[in-house]
Write a protein that holds these residues in place. Structure first.
Motif, PDB file in Angstrom:
ATOM      1  N   GLY A 127      17.319  43.328 -37.034  1.00 29.97           N
ATOM      2  CA  GLY A 127      18.267  42.444 -36.986  1.00 29.97           C
ATOM      3  C   GLY A 127      18.423  41.273 -36.855  1.00 29.97           C
ATOM      4  O   GLY A 127      18.115  40.006 -36.332  1.00 29.97           O
ATOM      5  N   LEU A 128      18.441  40.697 -38.270  1.00 31.11           N
ATOM      6  CA  LEU A 128      18.353  39.990 -38.600  1.00 31.11           C
ATOM      7  C   LEU A 128      19.444  38.540 -39.186  1.00 31.11           C
ATOM      8  O   LEU A 128      20.268  40.318 -39.040  1.00 31.11           O
ATOM      9  CB  LEU A 128      17.685  39.831 -40.802  1.00 31.11           C
ATOM     10  N   PRO A 129      19.798  38.330 -38.657  1.00 36.34           N
ATOM     11  CA  PRO A 129      20.696  36.807 -38.767  1.00 36.34           C
ATOM     12  C   PRO A 129      22.197  37.949 -40.439  1.00 36.34           C
ATOM     13  O   PRO A 129      21.184  37.358 -41.512  1.00 36.34           O
ATOM     14  CB  PRO A 129      20.862  36.370 -38.425  1.00 36.34           C
ATOM     15  N   THR A 130      23.703  37.848 -40.124  1.00 30.50           N
ATOM     16  CA  THR A 130      24.442  37.750 -41.696  1.00 30.50           C
ATOM     17  C   THR A 130      23.921  36.807 -42.590  1.00 30.50           C
ATOM     18  O   THR A 130      24.167  37.133 -43.394  1.00 30.50           O
ATOM     19  CB  THR A 130      25.041  37.816 -41.260  1.00 30.50           C
ATOM     20  N   PHE A 131      23.380  35.612 -42.165  1.00 28.36           N
ATOM     21  CA  PHE A 131      23.380  34.485 -43.240  1.00 28.36           C
ATOM     22  C   PHE A 131      21.847  35.362 -44.149  1.00 28.36           C
ATOM     23  O   PHE A 131      22.090  34.475 -45.240  1.00 28.36           O
ATOM     24  CB  PHE A 131      22.977  33.615 -43.053  1.00 28.36           C
ATOM     25  N   PHE A 132      21.313  36.002 -44.579  1.00 28.45           N
ATOM     26  CA  PHE A 132      20.479  36.664 -44.600  1.00 28.45           C
ATOM     27  C   PHE A 132      20.743  36.826 -46.049  1.00 28.45           C
ATOM     28  O   PHE A 132      22.364  38.396 -45.994  1.00 28.45           O
ATOM     29  CB  PHE A 132      19.123  36.870 -44.510  1.00 28.45           C
TER      30      PHE A 132
END
Ligand SMILES: *Cc1c(COP(=O)(O)O)cnc(C)c1O
Length: 472
Positions: A127-132
């Motif tokens: 569930g980490l944001p795509t910007f990583f």
């Protein structure tokens, strides 16, 4: 050795491996050898002529195995786990056989592209944001070092890489008193000086106190220091306390500080939607590390490091000697620029095997089982008159102590619990470790081993109660 012999032994070893894992719970979990036992059993000089694999294996069984602590035993409840699993071990066999050194894309394009793919899968899975963007490092210690070096270069506009630290001696890093020792180590290696690591007090649940963090930053600003970075922990090593990310993030935003998240163990719990509250506030985070080699059934070493601004990371680590110049540069990921070492193992393969073989649902089921077994243990401890729960049970770790009620001095209670722990570990039937909470000696039981079942936890708890009775 020739290939014919290699084939023969490889088949024998496959049987050895399956036999070992099948009966791993029959070994004493913690090795009981004394210091020097193994060293002194080995010859002083190496053999001048080659020995047969049978001879080598005989010594492996007789000399080495007694000195092994069995991390894959379902009765291993110590530290945090270093889990493997069948698919992970199979992938490690292939990795060892291929023996590729995956420093840049050209030295094995599949390794680089699989690493990019599985780190993207993982980002989605937890569930980490795509910007990583993700990269696999050896350990969380290395990932955190990468974070601090990147933060240092960003805040000094790459001056330290260029001119050294001479004029930058007032950079400050903040974490809680419960933070892992790898943070202090990274601060020292990064040349920041451990006096510039500020350990902020925690609340009654051992989470960083955001108010005190804010005050520490303000205080430093008033004194002319240069606040640089905050390290927040999700799942501290002592008790799995979870720092309040959102509030910490607000402080970082207000003062333009790098926010690094150490979720070495707890990252795996994010596979379960019911634990995503831990990353409320993730948008403010600059870098994030978690170790599939702890709880996610992937052989050590495998630490995944996610970073928000890939460019800053690359600018910190990039170096380009003539012999590493390639035509593909700029079009592909050359992971040697994403961290400290040049040479890299093909670590993406085992992660790919594990994720595909378990499936996301299979991983979730196992993690949920572990969380529920920890809760089962917690409830049983609460029911027991002479045992005390010493910290909230958030994930997989239960902190408790034996307290027969007639001991007033805290030092005596500490000694009693230390004695209990030693007796339990000597039995070989289980392995537990301890921590200290506000000076109290606390036994930790981490319920997370790949092969652990309810029966193992029940047996361990029965033994703990029985051994406690025996020592009073
Ligand atoms: C285990 C742990 C680490 C260190 O992990 P390595 O991969 O062994 O460097 C760091 N932080 C936390 C919170 C941990 O639990």
């Amino acid at each position: 050795m020739n290939v014919k012999e290699f084939r023969k032994h490889a088949h024998e070893f496959a049987d050895w491996m399956a036999d070992y894992l099948e009966k791993v719970d029959a070994y004493p979990v913690k090795s009981n050898v004394l210091p020097g036992d193994i060293y002194n059993s080995l010859p002083g000089k190496p053999p001048q002529t080659g020995e047969s694999m049978n001879e080598i294996m005989k010594d492996f069984e007789q000399i080495i195995m007694p000195g092994i602590t069995h991390w894959q035993s379902p009765n291993f409840f110590a530290y945090f786990p270093a889990n493997s699993s069948y698919p992970s071990v199979l992938a490690e066999m292939l990795t060892a056989t291929i023996g590729a050194q995956c420093m840049i894309w050209e030295t094995s394009p599949a390794a680089a592209e699989l690493e990019e793919k599985v780190t993207n899968w993982l980002k989605d899975m937890i569930g980490l944001p795509t910007f990583f963007d993700g990269v696999i490092q050896d350990t969380a210690s290395t990932s955190t070092l990468a974070a601090l070096l990147t933060a240092r270069e960003k805040i000094t506009r790459y001056r330290v890489n260029k001119a050294g630290l001479r004029q930058e001696n007032r950079l400050r890093v903040y974490c809680s008193t419960e933070t892992h020792s790898s943070i202090e180590k990274a601060v020292k290696i990064a040349g920041l000086g451990k006096e510039n690591l500020i350990k902020v007090a925690t609340d009654d649940k051992l989470r960083i106190n955001p108010e005190k963090l804010g005050l520490a930053v303000m205080d430093d600003l008033n004194k002319g220091y240069h606040p640089m970075c905050v390290v927040a922990t999700l799942g501290t090593t002592g008790t799995t306390a979870v720092d309040p990310l959102k509030e910490v993030g607000q402080i970082c935003k207000a003062h333009n500080l790098w926010l690094h998240v150490d979720a070495a163990l707890a990252g795996t719990a994010l596979l379960l939607p019911e634990f995503r509250w831990m990353i409320d506030g993730i948008e403010q985070v600059d870098s994030f590390v978690f170790n599939p080699h702890k709880w996610m059934f992937t052989n050590f070493d495998c630490s995944v490091y996610f970073v928000k601004e890939k460019e800053t990371l690359l600018k910190t680590f990039e170096i380009l000697p003539e012999y590493l110049k390639t035509k593909s540069r700029g079009k592909v990921n050359d992971y040697r620029d994403w961290g400290v070492p040049l040479g890299r193992r093909f670590r993406g393969l085992k992660l790919w095997f594990v994720i595909r073989s378990f499936g996301v649902k299979g991983l979730q089921e196992k993690i949920r089982l572990h969380v529920s077994l920890a809760q089962w243990l917690k409830k049983n401890i609460e029911k027991e008159k002479f045992f005390e729960l010493m910290a909230p049970v958030t994930l997989n770790t239960v902190c408790f102590r034996f307290n027969p009620g007639n001991i007033i001095k805290s030092q005596e209670l500490n000694n009693l619990n230390e004695k209990l722990l030693n007796i339990l570990n000597k039995s070989g039937k289980l392995y537990l470790t301890h921590t200290k909470i506000n000076g109290d000696f606390v036994i930790r039981m981490v319920v997370s081993q790949t092969y652990v079942t309810k029966k193992h936890v029940e047996n361990a708890w029965e033994r703990i109660k029985k051994s406690a009775q025996d020592i009073i």
